[in-house]
Design an enzyme around this catalytic site. Structure first.
Site, PDB file in Angstrom:
ATOM      1  N   GLU A   1       0.850  -1.184   0.000  1.00 57.21           N
ATOM      2  CA  GLU A   1       0.000   0.000   0.000  1.00 57.21           C
ATOM      3  C   GLU A   1       0.885   1.232   0.000  1.00 57.21           C
ATOM      4  OE1 GLU A   1      -2.207  -1.119   3.512  1.00 57.21           O
ATOM      5  OE2 GLU A   1      -0.915   0.021   4.835  1.00 57.21           O
TER       6      GLU A   1
ATOM      7  N   HIS B   1      -4.163   2.768   8.325  1.00 53.37           N
ATOM      8  CA  HIS B   1      -2.883   2.316   8.870  1.00 53.37           C
ATOM      9  C   HIS B   1      -1.968   3.505   9.124  1.00 53.37           C
ATOM     10  CE1 HIS B   1      -3.418  -1.882   6.836  1.00 53.37           C
ATOM     11  NE2 HIS B   1      -3.952  -1.843   8.044  1.00 53.37           N
TER      12      HIS B   1
END
Lengths: 294, 397
Positions: A209, A247
């Site tokens: 990511e 996150h």
């Protein structure tokens, strides 16, 4: 074959008697994981889920032969729990805990440098060797045994990838969720290297990511060691810079850690990059076919 | 967590970092009072009126003005307080200014020329260690410096075992070309700055510029101080500095319901379990011809109450033309989530936009039956590919 955990792994649960620890330990035992006990300081000598509870990790190692630990300890005490496991000689520590301060993880990383302990996580779904051993919180039924290794920063996206791989007619050797925090124990590159060296893994799915440089680092290693097909996906192509996407590590800081930049490097290094997360399974199936034809 | 310049400077000062002094004010009258007080404290002849918003580049948008008299302080403060300040970091709509910092003028003439530097403290994710990043080129955009003159940016990595060492502070002062009193002042500045960073669970300090004054003092003229949210539980005093008026009100509301929501500018809302899958779902929306209107992670327990709250939050955004729900049910059973969606739909009543629900994992087939039998204006899918096609279909209508 598999990497890091298998049916012979002797697993203990740190934070065993808490609600998270209890729930997931039960699920792990149901999956067939060899859980040999747990650690809850102050409750040593009792039993929980028909397994012995120890006061310290060292006791669990000595008396139950534990070599893998999974950590469900709350964030304020999790760094301490990881270091205790390392000190006791546990070979693999899987930290599920979300929300450990970066300052604590700097100390943990430093502490582990001269220990023989591998850390996975924190803030991760854990690791599973399909059909043998689940040390994590993932839904076990998704991971049917097979020959594809998965490494991923994300939990549910790992399940998605595993599900697609299985539906496309393949299965999973081992899946490793490395976590989405700024400091983690096992990197993408390290996981890829383990899979490249595993005779039971024929292809690798690598899911990353935005944020950081783990995928670029792994891609450069793959370019030098192109032994198995690697399918890649980077989540966050549409994420705006400067905004944290869930996150702690998923934030675009500069030109190098955007999804586009990572995908470009990965392509240049020979990775089969999926634009859409819906085609991870089918891309891997195609890649394996062409390997067999060659 | 982000805080204002005046709050950041006050924290730095408490650790012994020399700063450009200032007093915060919420009205032009209080600004004049602050200016008088500051004159008594520091002897400053001029003042700088600085807008306090959570965004950089304030000077470029007219949020930082020099005032050479008390009348000018009042005039500039009147201009700035209440303005909608647009900077390269705020987006086109800008941010409303509620407070100004009345700061001392530190660019006064003297024995030697003034000089601006750049300094930041942050984590090097590759090594897992903190670094002090600094440059002789202060007062400008550091990304531009990195691009044009990367040799003027230096990095000093801190060994977590022993912390910042004196030789490292000296190296920084030498690399910045300092000598004499300014050299000594810089060593003290760097030492106390790192002590502050390490003590407060910060995630970023950016001091731009660090100023060498004409009388060889070293001062923080601006201060961007960000906290590691995971470390805030250890610092309730700092956690209380959070200014919710600087954040998107819908994002604040979402966080109160433990939903991780980030508002974006697109037309398709989404609700997903897990951060990675949520980002991947945004990407799917884009590939299907839409633009994501938000990031929303409902977390591990996607029960009816949370699903309902998530729908309410997404629907506050009037740009939303469709909603994609993407849940991978692991330990959470999809049929329960499906029932939650149906209940939420009925509770909210008359949701004006089409909803596409993709449920995969445990009991996905049963879940699809529940959705399909509900009679609601909801399309259901099991495969991610099918969901993407449905988004495309809805948008092309």
């Amino acid at each position: 074959m598999s990497v890091l955990v298998n049916k012979n792994s002797k697993v203990i649960v740190q934070g065993f008697t808490g609600s998270e620890g209890t729930f997931h330990a039960t699920q792990m035992i149901e999956y067939g994981t060899n859980v040999v006990g747990g650690v809850t300081p102050g409750k040593g000598g009792t039993t929980h889920l028909d397994k012995p509870v120890f006061n310290t990790v060292a006791q669990a190692v000595k008396e139950a032969g534990a070599n893998v630990s999974i950590v469900f300890v709350p964030p304020a005490f999790a760094a301490d729990a990881i270091m205790e496991a390392a000190e006791a000689g546990i070979a693999l520590v899987v930290a599920i805990t979300e929300g450990i301060p970066v300052k604590d993880m700097i100390m943990v990383k430093e502490y582990l440098r001269d220990k023989g302990t591998r850390l996975i996580g924190p803030n991760c779904p854990g690791i599973i060797t399909a059909g043998e051993c689940k040390v994590g919180i993932m839904p076990g039924f998704v991971f049917k045994p097979g020959k594809i290794g998965i490494v991923s920063k994300s939990g549910t996206l790992t399940y998605e990838a595993a599900d697609q791989v299985v539906k496309a007619g393949m299965g999973i050797s081992t899946a490793i969720g490395i976590g989405g925090d700024p400091i983690i124990g096992t990197t993408t590159k390290e996981a890829v290297e383990l899979f490249m060296n595993d005779p039971g893994t024929e292809g690798i799915v690598m899911i990353g990511e935005i944020g950081g440089s783990l995928e670029a680092e792994a891609a450069r290693w793959i370019k030098m060691n192109p032994r198995k097909p690697v399918v890649g996906f980077i989540a966050g192509q549409t994420a705006p810079p400067g905004r944290r996407m869930g996150h702690a590590g998923a934030i675009v800081g500069g030109a190098d850690d955007t999804a586009a930049a990572k995908m470009k490097i990965m392509r240049e290094c020979g990775i089969l990059v999926c634009e859409s997360p819906a085609v991870i399974g089918s891309t891997m199936a195609e890649a394996l076919k062409s390997v067999k034809v060659n | 967590m982000n805080i204002h310049e005046y709050q950041g400077k006050s924290i730095l000062k408490s650790f012994g970092v020399a700063i450009q002094e200032g007093i915060v004010a919420e009205s032009p009258e209080l600004a004049v009072k602050a200016a008088k007080e500051l004159q008594q404290l520091t002897g400053t002849q001029w003042w700088v009126v600085k807008a306090q918003i959570h965004a950089g580049g304030r000077g470029k948008g007219g949020g930082v003005k020099l005032a050479k008299s008390l009348d000018e302080v009042k005039e500039k403060a009147t201009d700035i307080i209440g303005m909608q300040l647009v900077t390269p970091q705020t987006g086109a709509q800008g941010k409303k200014v509620h407070k100004v910092l009345i700061a001392q003028d530190v660019y006064y003439p003297g024995a030697s020329p003034t000089k601006e530097f750049y300094m930041s403290v942050l984590l090097n994710r590759q090594t897992g260690k903190n670094i002090i990043m600094y440059s002789t080129e202060g007062g400008m955009d550091i990304e531009a410096v990195a691009e044009k003159t990367p040799e003027r940016i230096f990095k000093e990595e801190i060994d977590p075992k022993v912390g910042l060492q004196s030789f490292q502070s000296r190296k920084i002062a030498f690399n910045l070309g300092l000598s004499g009193e300014a050299f000594k002042q810089m060593i003290r500045f760097v030492t106390s700055l790192y002590k502050a960073y390490d003590s407060i669970d910060a995630s970023l300090f950016e001091i731009n510029p660090v100023l060498k004054t004409s009388d060889d003092k070293i001062l923080a003229v601006d201060a961007k101080v960000n906290f590691d949210d995971n470390g805030l539980f250890r610092h309730p005093d700092y956690a209380a500095l959070r200014d919710k008026s600087e954040e998107d009100p819908t994002e604040v509301e979402a966080s109160e319901h433990d939903l991780n929501y980030v508002k974006l500018d697109g037309n398709v809302g989404c609700m997903v379990n897990g951060a990675g899958l949520a980002m991947a779902t945004m990407d799917i929306i884009k590939l299907a011809g839409g633009e994501p209107a938000n990031f929303l992670d409902v977390g591990g327990t996607a029960n009816a109450a949370r699903v309902e709250q998530a729908f309410r939050i997404i629907l506050k955004d009037k740009n939303v033309k469709a909603i994609l729900v993407n849940i991978f049910g692991g330990i959470v059973r999809c049929d329960r989530v499906a029932q939650g969606i149906v209940d939420a739909y009925n509770n909210i009543g008359a949701i004006p936009v089409p909803i596409i629900v993709r449920l995969q994992g445990t009991n996905a087939v049963e879940a699809k039956k529940i959705i399909d039998a509900s009679g609601l204006k909801v399309s259901s899918a099991i495969l991610l590919k099918e969901a993407a096609d449905l988004v495309n279909e809805v948008l092309s209508k």
